[in-house]
Design an enzyme around this catalytic site. Sequence first.
Site, short mmCIF file in Angstrom:
data_model
loop_
_atom_site.label_atom_id
_atom_site.label_comp_id
_atom_site.label_asym_id
_atom_site.label_seq_id
_atom_site.Cartn_x
_atom_site.Cartn_y
_atom_site.Cartn_z
N HIS A 1 -9.34 7.81 2.60
CA HIS A 1 -10.28 8.68 1.88
C HIS A 1 -11.16 7.85 0.97
O HIS A 1 -10.84 6.69 0.66
CB HIS A 1 -9.50 9.70 1.04
CG HIS A 1 -8.74 9.05 -0.07
ND1 HIS A 1 -7.45 8.60 0.08
CD2 HIS A 1 -9.12 8.70 -1.33
CE1 HIS A 1 -7.05 8.02 -1.05
NE2 HIS A 1 -8.04 8.06 -1.93
N THR B 1 -12.42 8.37 -2.78
CA THR B 1 -12.29 9.19 -3.98
C THR B 1 -13.65 9.40 -4.63
O THR B 1 -14.42 8.45 -4.77
CB THR B 1 -11.37 8.50 -5.01
OG1 THR B 1 -10.12 8.21 -4.40
CG2 THR B 1 -11.16 9.36 -6.26
N HIS C 1 -15.44 3.49 -2.23
CA HIS C 1 -14.64 2.63 -1.36
C HIS C 1 -13.57 3.43 -0.64
O HIS C 1 -13.29 4.58 -1.00
CB HIS C 1 -13.93 1.57 -2.22
CG HIS C 1 -12.87 2.20 -3.08
ND1 HIS C 1 -13.17 2.80 -4.28
CD2 HIS C 1 -11.55 2.40 -2.87
CE1 HIS C 1 -12.07 3.32 -4.79
NE2 HIS C 1 -11.06 3.10 -3.95
N THR D 1 -9.58 2.62 0.24
CA THR D 1 -8.46 1.68 0.12
C THR D 1 -7.76 1.59 1.47
O THR D 1 -7.32 2.60 2.02
CB THR D 1 -7.45 2.15 -0.94
OG1 THR D 1 -8.12 2.19 -2.21
CG2 THR D 1 -6.26 1.21 -1.04
O1 ACK Z 1 -7.76 4.34 -3.36
P1 ACK Z 1 -8.20 5.27 -4.38
O2 ACK Z 1 -9.63 5.54 -4.60
O3 ACK Z 1 -7.52 4.90 -5.78
O4 ACK Z 1 -7.44 6.64 -4.17
C1 ACK Z 1 -6.40 6.84 -5.07
C2 ACK Z 1 -6.42 8.25 -5.60
O5 ACK Z 1 -7.13 8.20 -6.84
C3 ACK Z 1 -5.03 8.81 -5.84
O6 ACK Z 1 -4.29 7.96 -6.65
C4 ACK Z 1 -7.53 6.88 -7.15
N1 ACK Z 1 -7.29 6.68 -8.57
C5 ACK Z 1 -6.10 6.60 -9.22
N2 ACK Z 1 -6.29 6.46 -10.53
C6 ACK Z 1 -7.63 6.45 -10.74
C7 ACK Z 1 -8.47 6.32 -11.88
N3 ACK Z 1 -7.97 6.19 -13.10
N4 ACK Z 1 -9.80 6.34 -11.71
C8 ACK Z 1 -10.34 6.46 -10.49
N5 ACK Z 1 -9.61 6.59 -9.36
C9 ACK Z 1 -8.28 6.58 -9.49
C10 ACK Z 1 -6.71 5.98 -6.27
#
Ligand code: ACK
Length: 222
Positions: free
Chosen positions: A69, A71, A153, A155
Amino acid sequence: GPLEEVTLPLFFGWFLLSSVQEKIRCTSMDFLKTLDTLEAFKKHMSDFTGKPDKEVDLEQYFEAKGTLHCTTKFCNYGKAEGAKEYAEKPAVKNFYGSIFELSLTALFVTPRVVGARVTLSEEQLVLWPDDAEKEAESAVPTAASLPLGSRAHITLGCAEGVEPVQTGLDLLQILALQQEGQQGELVTEMELGSLRYYGEGRWLLSLREPMCAPACFSSFYN
Ligand code: ACK
């Protein structure tokens, strides 16, 4: 009662359709496999192992993290700043459940994560939070001066003990270096595109042909 309470999700984002997930995972694995065999990579292997002359198997080094995904807003069930405001945006409501075509323009590897850079279109940027880059300032001091959407991005994997939030931060760090005028060291032209090294174990492959990934704008609860 619980049914009347509206709970905010862990995060909002674009969730890649399963057909394309497999393709991207394969491309990423192929890239890791190729990177691992390059002399230039071997030369900098200690960035990953901490020890000179120790080998690393990149395919084993990173662990996949659930559904692919991109985010948009991390809400943490409402505990994150601006979560409620984001969920109430008209665009978020209007586009909820809609399919978008994400454009993956680069793959990158650091000692912490492997990820794909997503280049958002004007329409997609409507769903991007205004402060997503600024929120990364403690990790990347110049993040706020990067264009909106720079943090976008996917992950693809994390090293042991690393949280996926790191992927966006490592991407911003590379983009901040580029903004400062560091173009990285051009290592090789690969079939997928040109590979550059930015020091400290940071590798970026700019894709010759961006990968198109259909994805549903939705949210995730755990
Ligand atoms: O890979 P990602 O974008 O990084 O997807 C996961 C998703 O949310 C669920 O954990 C992202 N994530 C976690 N903490 C944060 C944060 N503080 N700010 C932005 N994205 C986050 C994580």
